[in-house]
Design a protein around this motif. Structure first.
Motif, PDB file in Angstrom:
ATOM      1  N   GLN A 520       0.862  -1.178   0.000  1.00  0.00           N
ATOM      2  CA  GLN A 520       0.000   0.000   0.000  1.00  0.00           C
ATOM      3  C   GLN A 520       0.902   1.233   0.000  1.00  0.00           C
ATOM      4  O   GLN A 520       1.453   1.608   1.038  1.00  0.00           O
ATOM      5  CB  GLN A 520      -0.931  -0.002   1.216  1.00  0.00           C
ATOM      6  N   SER A 521       1.082   1.801  -1.167  1.00  0.00           N
ATOM      7  CA  SER A 521       1.961   2.960  -1.328  1.00  0.00           C
ATOM      8  C   SER A 521       1.137   4.229  -1.512  1.00  0.00           C
ATOM      9  O   SER A 521       0.004   4.186  -2.014  1.00  0.00           O
ATOM     10  CB  SER A 521       2.862   2.785  -2.559  1.00  0.00           C
ATOM     11  N   VAL A 522       1.726   5.357  -1.131  1.00  0.00           N
ATOM     12  CA  VAL A 522       1.080   6.660  -1.330  1.00  0.00           C
ATOM     13  C   VAL A 522       2.104   7.632  -1.882  1.00  0.00           C
ATOM     14  O   VAL A 522       3.316   7.443  -1.728  1.00  0.00           O
ATOM     15  CB  VAL A 522       0.481   7.219  -0.017  1.00  0.00           C
ATOM     16  N   TRP A 523       1.594   8.691  -2.549  1.00  0.00           N
ATOM     17  CA  TRP A 523       2.492   9.688  -3.091  1.00  0.00           C
ATOM     18  C   TRP A 523       1.838  11.061  -3.083  1.00  0.00           C
ATOM     19  O   TRP A 523       0.633  11.198  -2.860  1.00  0.00           O
ATOM     20  CB  TRP A 523       2.955   9.297  -4.488  1.00  0.00           C
ATOM     21  N   SER A 524       2.653  12.061  -3.347  1.00  0.00           N
ATOM     22  CA  SER A 524       2.209  13.455  -3.277  1.00  0.00           C
ATOM     23  C   SER A 524       1.452  13.855  -4.534  1.00  0.00           C
ATOM     24  O   SER A 524       1.466  13.159  -5.553  1.00  0.00           O
ATOM     25  CB  SER A 524       3.421  14.368  -3.092  1.00  0.00           C
ATOM     26  N   ASP A 525       0.833  15.020  -4.460  1.00  0.00           N
ATOM     27  CA  ASP A 525       0.103  15.555  -5.611  1.00  0.00           C
ATOM     28  C   ASP A 525       1.033  15.867  -6.781  1.00  0.00           C
ATOM     29  O   ASP A 525       0.582  15.989  -7.921  1.00  0.00           O
ATOM     30  CB  ASP A 525      -0.626  16.850  -5.212  1.00  0.00           C
ATOM     31  N   ARG A 526       2.319  16.001  -6.521  1.00  0.00           N
ATOM     32  CA  ARG A 526       3.268  16.378  -7.560  1.00  0.00           C
ATOM     33  C   ARG A 526       3.515  15.252  -8.568  1.00  0.00           C
ATOM     34  O   ARG A 526       3.938  15.514  -9.700  1.00  0.00           O
ATOM     35  CB  ARG A 526       4.607  16.769  -6.935  1.00  0.00           C
ATOM     36  N   LEU A 527       3.311  14.001  -8.158  1.00  0.00           N
ATOM     37  CA  LEU A 527       3.745  12.862  -8.974  1.00  0.00           C
ATOM     38  C   LEU A 527       2.669  12.380  -9.935  1.00  0.00           C
ATOM     39  O   LEU A 527       1.479  12.362  -9.618  1.00  0.00           O
ATOM     40  CB  LEU A 527       4.178  11.693  -8.088  1.00  0.00           C
ATOM     41  N   SER A 528       3.115  11.948 -11.104  1.00  0.00           N
ATOM     42  CA  SER A 528       2.268  11.292 -12.100  1.00  0.00           C
ATOM     43  C   SER A 528       3.024  10.092 -12.646  1.00  0.00           C
ATOM     44  O   SER A 528       4.232   9.943 -12.420  1.00  0.00           O
ATOM     45  CB  SER A 528       1.921  12.249 -13.244  1.00  0.00           C
ATOM     46  N   ASN A 529       2.302   9.241 -13.370  1.00  0.00           N
ATOM     47  CA  ASN A 529       2.903   8.050 -13.977  1.00  0.00           C
ATOM     48  C   ASN A 529       3.644   7.198 -12.943  1.00  0.00           C
ATOM     49  O   ASN A 529       4.758   6.736 -13.172  1.00  0.00           O
ATOM     50  CB  ASN A 529       3.856   8.443 -15.106  1.00  0.00           C
ATOM     51  N   VAL A 530       2.989   6.998 -11.802  1.00  0.00           N
ATOM     52  CA  VAL A 530       3.592   6.240 -10.711  1.00  0.00           C
ATOM     53  C   VAL A 530       3.394   4.738 -10.946  1.00  0.00           C
ATOM     54  O   VAL A 530       2.274   4.282 -11.147  1.00  0.00           O
ATOM     55  CB  VAL A 530       2.979   6.637  -9.357  1.00  0.00           C
ATOM     56  N   LYS A 531       4.494   4.002 -10.916  1.00  0.00           N
ATOM     57  CA  LYS A 531       4.451   2.549 -11.000  1.00  0.00           C
ATOM     58  C   LYS A 531       5.178   1.955  -9.808  1.00  0.00           C
ATOM     59  O   LYS A 531       6.329   2.315  -9.539  1.00  0.00           O
ATOM     60  CB  LYS A 531       5.123   2.043 -12.282  1.00  0.00           C
ATOM     61  N   VAL A 532       4.504   1.050  -9.096  1.00  0.00           N
ATOM     62  CA  VAL A 532       5.156   0.278  -8.054  1.00  0.00           C
ATOM     63  C   VAL A 532       5.496  -1.068  -8.671  1.00  0.00           C
ATOM     64  O   VAL A 532       4.623  -1.780  -9.160  1.00  0.00           O
ATOM     65  CB  VAL A 532       4.253   0.107  -6.820  1.00  0.00           C
ATOM     66  N   THR A 533       6.762  -1.421  -8.675  1.00  0.00           N
ATOM     67  CA  THR A 533       7.220  -2.629  -9.344  1.00  0.00           C
ATOM     68  C   THR A 533       6.865  -3.867  -8.529  1.00  0.00           C
ATOM     69  O   THR A 533       6.561  -3.784  -7.332  1.00  0.00           O
ATOM     70  CB  THR A 533       8.734  -2.595  -9.554  1.00  0.00           C
ATOM     71  N   PRO A 534       6.925  -5.060  -9.142  1.00  0.00           N
ATOM     72  CA  PRO A 534       6.689  -6.297  -8.389  1.00  0.00           C
ATOM     73  C   PRO A 534       7.685  -6.507  -7.256  1.00  0.00           C
ATOM     74  O   PRO A 534       7.434  -7.299  -6.359  1.00  0.00           O
ATOM     75  CB  PRO A 534       6.831  -7.389  -9.465  1.00  0.00           C
ATOM     76  N   LYS A 535       8.816  -5.793  -7.287  1.00  0.00           N
ATOM     77  CA  LYS A 535       9.790  -5.855  -6.196  1.00  0.00           C
ATOM     78  C   LYS A 535       9.437  -4.880  -5.084  1.00  0.00           C
ATOM     79  O   LYS A 535      10.174  -4.764  -4.106  1.00  0.00           O
ATOM     80  CB  LYS A 535      11.196  -5.553  -6.714  1.00  0.00           C
ATOM     81  N   SER A 536       8.357  -4.128  -5.237  1.00  0.00           N
ATOM     82  CA  SER A 536       7.819  -3.198  -4.246  1.00  0.00           C
ATOM     83  C   SER A 536       8.524  -1.847  -4.245  1.00  0.00           C
ATOM     84  O   SER A 536       8.417  -1.085  -3.289  1.00  0.00           O
ATOM     85  CB  SER A 536       7.835  -3.787  -2.825  1.00  0.00           C
ATOM     86  N   THR A 537       9.238  -1.523  -5.313  1.00  0.00           N
ATOM     87  CA  THR A 537       9.948  -0.257  -5.393  1.00  0.00           C
ATOM     88  C   THR A 537       9.260   0.690  -6.374  1.00  0.00           C
ATOM     89  O   THR A 537       8.491   0.269  -7.236  1.00  0.00           O
ATOM     90  CB  THR A 537      11.399  -0.469  -5.848  1.00  0.00           C
ATOM     91  N   LEU A 538       9.556   1.980  -6.252  1.00  0.00           N
ATOM     92  CA  LEU A 538       9.061   2.971  -7.196  1.00  0.00           C
ATOM     93  C   LEU A 538       9.889   2.895  -8.477  1.00  0.00           C
ATOM     94  O   LEU A 538      11.124   2.911  -8.430  1.00  0.00           O
ATOM     95  CB  LEU A 538       9.169   4.368  -6.594  1.00  0.00           C
ATOM     96  N   ASP A 539       9.213   2.818  -9.620  1.00  0.00           N
ATOM     97  CA  ASP A 539       9.911   2.844 -10.899  1.00  0.00           C
ATOM     98  C   ASP A 539      10.341   4.276 -11.187  1.00  0.00           C
ATOM     99  O   ASP A 539       9.525   5.135 -11.521  1.00  0.00           O
ATOM    100  CB  ASP A 539       9.006   2.316 -12.007  1.00  0.00           C
ATOM    101  N   LEU A 540      11.635   4.532 -11.058  1.00  0.00           N
ATOM    102  CA  LEU A 540      12.159   5.884 -11.209  1.00  0.00           C
ATOM    103  C   LEU A 540      12.288   6.309 -12.664  1.00  0.00           C
ATOM    104  O   LEU A 540      12.574   7.470 -12.946  1.00  0.00           O
ATOM    105  CB  LEU A 540      13.524   5.993 -10.531  1.00  0.00           C
ATOM    106  N   VAL A 541      12.080   5.384 -13.595  1.00  0.00           N
ATOM    107  CA  VAL A 541      12.176   5.717 -15.011  1.00  0.00           C
ATOM    108  C   VAL A 541      10.883   6.341 -15.514  1.00  0.00           C
ATOM    109  O   VAL A 541      10.892   7.320 -16.259  1.00  0.00           O
ATOM    110  CB  VAL A 541      12.550   4.474 -15.838  1.00  0.00           C
ATOM    111  N   SER A 542       9.739   5.786 -15.097  1.00  0.00           N
ATOM    112  CA  SER A 542       8.459   6.261 -15.620  1.00  0.00           C
ATOM    113  C   SER A 542       7.881   7.446 -14.860  1.00  0.00           C
ATOM    114  O   SER A 542       7.129   8.238 -15.409  1.00  0.00           O
ATOM    115  CB  SER A 542       7.434   5.125 -15.618  1.00  0.00           C
ATOM    116  N   VAL A 543       8.213   7.600 -13.594  1.00  0.00           N
ATOM    117  CA  VAL A 543       7.589   8.630 -12.772  1.00  0.00           C
ATOM    118  C   VAL A 543       7.932  10.030 -13.287  1.00  0.00           C
ATOM    119  O   VAL A 543       9.046  10.291 -13.754  1.00  0.00           O
ATOM    120  CB  VAL A 543       8.007   8.485 -11.291  1.00  0.00           C
ATOM    121  N   THR A 544       6.953  10.921 -13.214  1.00  0.00           N
ATOM    122  CA  THR A 544       7.161  12.326 -13.547  1.00  0.00           C
ATOM    123  C   THR A 544       6.685  13.180 -12.379  1.00  0.00           C
ATOM    124  O   THR A 544       5.951  12.706 -11.508  1.00  0.00           O
ATOM    125  CB  THR A 544       6.397  12.732 -14.823  1.00  0.00           C
ATOM    126  N   ALA A 545       7.107  14.430 -12.356  1.00  0.00           N
ATOM    127  CA  ALA A 545       6.716  15.335 -11.273  1.00  0.00           C
ATOM    128  C   ALA A 545       6.508  16.727 -11.831  1.00  0.00           C
ATOM    129  O   ALA A 545       7.107  17.123 -12.832  1.00  0.00           O
ATOM    130  CB  ALA A 545       7.784  15.364 -10.187  1.00  0.00           C
TER     131      ALA A 545
END
Length: 546
Positions: A520-545
């Protein structure tokens, strides 16, 4: 045999594998503002246990940093975890024993030096060399020449020392050219191309070998981000590296991993707009799905490759050679109630040691021992040599750990009429230091976030004799033999042997399965294109802000 290329992970996510209490939000949540390529994103993290050296990092606090700044032979798809070529052009074998690795040309480290065959061969030899005492050493145990680099200690922690290694290099590694090398294994291993995307197999530049201590403070890597400042106590700042030639280029300019010792402090920072992403909300925020109200349209609830367990150290006189204790404790833990009350149904009671999201998973490996049965638990405790009192150690900086540890001890108390107390460590690094030094004399929290999407990764690194992440030092030769047999097989044949090996863990119950994890992950209003990987990490390639 037909030549084997890198294989996909298969049907990684089985429908209905984990029943979640709430629907996931759209992970592409839109802030409504345009993305800013110069944006900085702040991310919750725990203190790394050790300096940032791939061969000596096997926990998430350090792994999160290394996975952002390095790329290995393969990388894993952020949606499916399927392995994909990264530094490698191809990985092929005729027999699953000798593998030919061809590298992409003109790849470099962040200091401009080439990523070539020597970068991998030298890094792997350093990790595999016994005197370096690298935590990921065991991942090279299947390589030809490993035994010559790792002589057996005649009395473990006693006064005698192991002999000097006969070799300093793996005989199974051979350079063909700057862009090609071969790997010869001691035994056939069908999943080799899937495994080599893990942290232990990252390449290293020459600067590492000149001064490993200095390198660990500010590593030079070859991935899309580079470390520009920071330390484990406060966190690390990573900036996008303009020289990266891979296709997975980040959309943000900076990722700041902030070290927290309190999950509630991290969550409050998200709510206050002072933190952009938290991978797992605290247990309190799961009650009535409060996190979904707090961060409407900015959350995700999904199954990930993570399992939580409780380990009984087999080197301790309290637990050595006594399978009755583990069985008693496992039967005394009311998983159903704990996952519902502490995690609001956001965890699923475990029936074995392998995550349901990987191919080969089979429910019920734990047998009767993962069913709450106080009467039977008392019977096993009566037959045991050690009858308590018990303590359960956990790291206080982990989300939900305090509440879960207290609930586990209360369940043990109520079922067995013995004392059990939750014992807090200030952070994960401090707990792991004692675990890796074999200083635990009672129960302690363990967990596993998959390194790569394969059933083997939930078994061999954790339970094979002498494995680097075998925290309780459990040993079973029949288990070891089945794992070796499974590693050489493919498909259903391999799965059957892995499953038979998994079932053997229940004979001693040196590690008690607790629950499979959804995230159960949460993020700020600044972020878009958020992907949580099967390893439970934030995908830093797709995320935008914005």
């Amino acid at each position: 045999m037909k030549q084997r290329r890198l294989i996909a992970a298969g049907a990684l996510f089985a429908a209905g594998a984990l029943a979640l209490s709430a629907c996931s939000s759209d992970s592409g949540g839109d802030s409504g503002d345009s993305a800013d390529s110069n944006a900085s994103v702040t991310i919750y993290n725990t203190k790394p246990e050790n300096p940032l050296i791939p061969g000596n990092t096997n926990e998430v606090g350090g792994g999160n940093i290394l996975d952002a700044i390095f790329r290995g032979l393969v990388d894993y798809d952020p949606d499916t975890a399927a392995p994909e070529m990264s530094m490698a052009e191809s990985i092929e074998s005729d027999d699953n024993i000798t593998w030919t690795v061809k590298l992409k040309a003109d790849q470099t480290f962040q200091d401009g030096t080439p990523v070539d065959a020597d970068s991998f061969i030298d890094a792997w030899n350093w990790t595999a060399y016994g005197p370096n005492a690298a935590l990921n050493n065991y991942f090279f145990a299947s390589f030809k020449g490993y035994d010559e680099m790792n002589p057996v200690d005649p009395d473990d922690d006693g006064p005698k020392k192991a002999d000097e290694p006969e070799a300093k290099e793996l005989s199974g590694l051979k350079k063909v050219s700057d862009t090609e090398f071969t790997v010869e294994l001691a035994n056939a291993q069908s999943f080799f191309p899937t495994m080599v995307g893990y942290t232990a197999f990252y390449p290293l530049p020459d600067s590492f070998f000149d001064d490993p201590e200095a390198y660990g403070k500010k590593p030079i890597a070859n991935g899309p981000f580079q470390v520009t400042s920071g330390d484990g106590d406060t966190g690390f700042t990573l900036t996008a590296w303009s020289g990266y030639k891979g296709e997975d280029k980040p959309q943000i300019a900076e990722a700041v991993f902030k070290t927290y010792t309190s999950d509630s402090a991290g969550y409050n920072d998200v709510l206050a707009g002072n933190l952009d992403f938290m991978n797992q909300v605290p247990a309190a925020a799961l009650v009535d799905n409060q996190y979904q109200t707090d961060r409407a349209d900015h959350f995700v609830n999904k199954a990930v490759g993570v399992i939580q367990t409780m380990t009984l150290p087999q080197y301790s006189d309290n637990f050595k050679d006594d399978p009755n204790i583990g069985k008693a404790l496992s039967l005394a833990i009311d998983r159903d109630t704990i996952t519902k009350t502490v995690f609001n149904g956001g965890r699923t009671p475990a029936t074995g040691w392998v995550s349901p999201i990987v191919d080969g998973y089979k429910a019920g490996a734990c047998g009767e021992f993962c069913t709450y049965d106080p009467a039977k638990a008392k019977e096993y405790l009566a037959k045991s040599n050690f009858k308590g009192p018990f303590s359960f150690s956990y790291n206080a900086d982990g989300q939900g750990n305090k509440e879960a540890a207290e609930a586990i001890c209360n369940s043990i108390k109520n079922a067995l009429d013995v004392e059990c107390n939750a014992k807090a460590y200030v952070d994960f690094a401090t707990l792991r230091a004692d675990v890796n030094s074999d200083k635990m004399d009672n129960l302690f929290r363990t967990g596993w976030q998959m390194d790569y999407p394969h059933i083997q990764n939930f078994l061999e690194p954790l339970y094979a004799t002498g494995a680097g992440s075998n925290d309780g030092r459990w040993s079973n030769t029949e288990f070891d033999d089945l794992i070796k047999k499974a590693n050489a097989a493919e498909g259903e044949e391999a799965y059957a042997d892995y499953q038979a090996a998994e079932a053997l863990i229940a004979t001693d119950m040196a590690v008690v399965p607790l629950w499979y994890q959804a995230q159960q992950s949460v993020w700020s209003d600044r972020l878009s294109n958020v992907k949580v990987t099967p390893k439970s990490t934030l995908d830093l390639v797709s995320v935008t802000a914005s």
